[in-house]
Motif scaffolding. Structure first.
Motif, PDB file in Angstrom:
ATOM      1  N   UNK A 107      -0.728  -9.305   2.892  1.00 26.37           N
ATOM      2  CA  UNK A 107      -0.951  -7.945   3.370  1.00 26.37           C
ATOM      3  C   UNK A 107      -0.591  -6.939   2.296  1.00 26.37           C
ATOM      4  N   UNK A 108      -0.535  -5.689   2.696  1.00 21.67           N
ATOM      5  CA  UNK A 108      -0.184  -4.620   1.774  1.00 21.67           C
ATOM      6  C   UNK A 108       1.332  -4.473   1.697  1.00 21.67           C
ATOM      7  N   UNK A 109       1.836  -3.985   0.575  1.00 25.71           N
ATOM      8  CA  UNK A 109       3.271  -3.704   0.512  1.00 25.71           C
ATOM      9  C   UNK A 109       3.599  -2.512   1.400  1.00 25.71           C
ATOM     10  N   UNK A 110       4.838  -2.414   1.808  1.00 28.24           N
ATOM     11  CA  UNK A 110       5.268  -1.298   2.653  1.00 28.24           C
ATOM     12  C   UNK A 110       5.807  -0.170   1.779  1.00 28.24           C
ATOM     13  N   UNK A 114       9.750  -2.336  -3.734  1.00 30.50           N
ATOM     14  CA  UNK A 114       9.806  -2.267  -5.192  1.00 30.50           C
ATOM     15  C   UNK A 114       8.572  -2.892  -5.828  1.00 30.50           C
ATOM     16  N   UNK A 115       8.102  -2.308  -6.918  1.00 25.48           N
ATOM     17  CA  UNK A 115       6.955  -2.836  -7.663  1.00 25.48           C
ATOM     18  C   UNK A 115       7.261  -2.783  -9.158  1.00 25.48           C
ATOM     19  N   UNK A 116       6.642  -3.690  -9.888  1.00 23.04           N
ATOM     20  CA  UNK A 116       6.686  -3.682 -11.343  1.00 23.04           C
ATOM     21  C   UNK A 116       5.253  -3.656 -11.838  1.00 23.04           C
ATOM     22  N   UNK A 135       5.098   4.554  -2.852  1.00 22.90           N
ATOM     23  CA  UNK A 135       5.360   5.813  -2.162  1.00 22.90           C
ATOM     24  C   UNK A 135       4.348   6.074  -1.051  1.00 22.90           C
ATOM     25  N   UNK A 136       3.117   5.586  -1.218  1.00 25.26           N
ATOM     26  CA  UNK A 136       2.115   5.712  -0.161  1.00 25.26           C
ATOM     27  C   UNK A 136       0.945   4.804  -0.480  1.00 25.26           C
ATOM     28  N   UNK A 137       0.134   4.541   0.549  1.00 22.40           N
ATOM     29  CA  UNK A 137      -1.083   3.742   0.394  1.00 22.40           C
ATOM     30  C   UNK A 137      -2.219   4.526   1.038  1.00 22.40           C
TER      31      UNK A 137
END
Length: 150
Positions: A107-110, A114-116, A135-137
């Motif tokens: 699925x999508x991250x919430x 954290x992302x790199x 921060x948003x999708x």
């Protein structure tokens, strides 16, 4: 003493020669343009990159971070609507010691996860790394797929 094993991140630099067509004069050759971008190893000995990075490609080469050798690559498929493309590198030496391919979430991250971000950006030859949070999708129309005959 035993040397430390290097963790090879499955990210590569992509160098492309492009020859965009001139639709007004289709029989006239165009001056090639050159670009570099980023791709990631995925399952099946394929590389995932952006479609706009290999659009109208006439020559594609890839280079691993841990090697100085460039390998010929070919565009397997391209999806302009999602701006993704798959590349194949037939030379087995390219894949030797590459490390595990990246995997995807179901699925999508919430927001707040954290992302790199890894990539070969403009203005340098080294891999850039940035860390942050989602921060948003949004879902946005993608202009590259519109009005270009795709």
């Amino acid at each position: 003493a035993r040397p430390k094993a290097r963790n090879v991140i499955p990210v590569v630099e992509v160098m492309v020669a492009h020859a965009p067509p001139n639709f007004l004069y289709p029989y006239q050759g165009t001056v090639p343009e050159f670009s570099h971008s980023t791709a990631f190893a995925v399952e099946g000995h394929l590389l995932l990159t952006n479609a706009h990075c290999v659009a109208y490609a006439t020559h594609v080469q890839v280079k691993r971070r841990d090697q100085d050798v460039r390998f010929a690559a070919g565009v397997v498929c391209i999806g302009y609507e999602c701006d993704l493309a798959l590349l194949a590198v037939p030379d087995a030496a390219f894949w030797r010691g590459m490390g595990e391919p990246i995997t995807f979430l179901d699925g999508l991250p919430a927001p707040g996860d954290g992302v790199t971000v890894l990539g070969f950006g403009q203005g340098g030859d080294n891999l850039c790394t940035t860390k942050g949070v989602v921060s948003r999708i949004d879902v946005q129309p993608y202009p590259w797929a519109r009005g270009r005959g795709f």
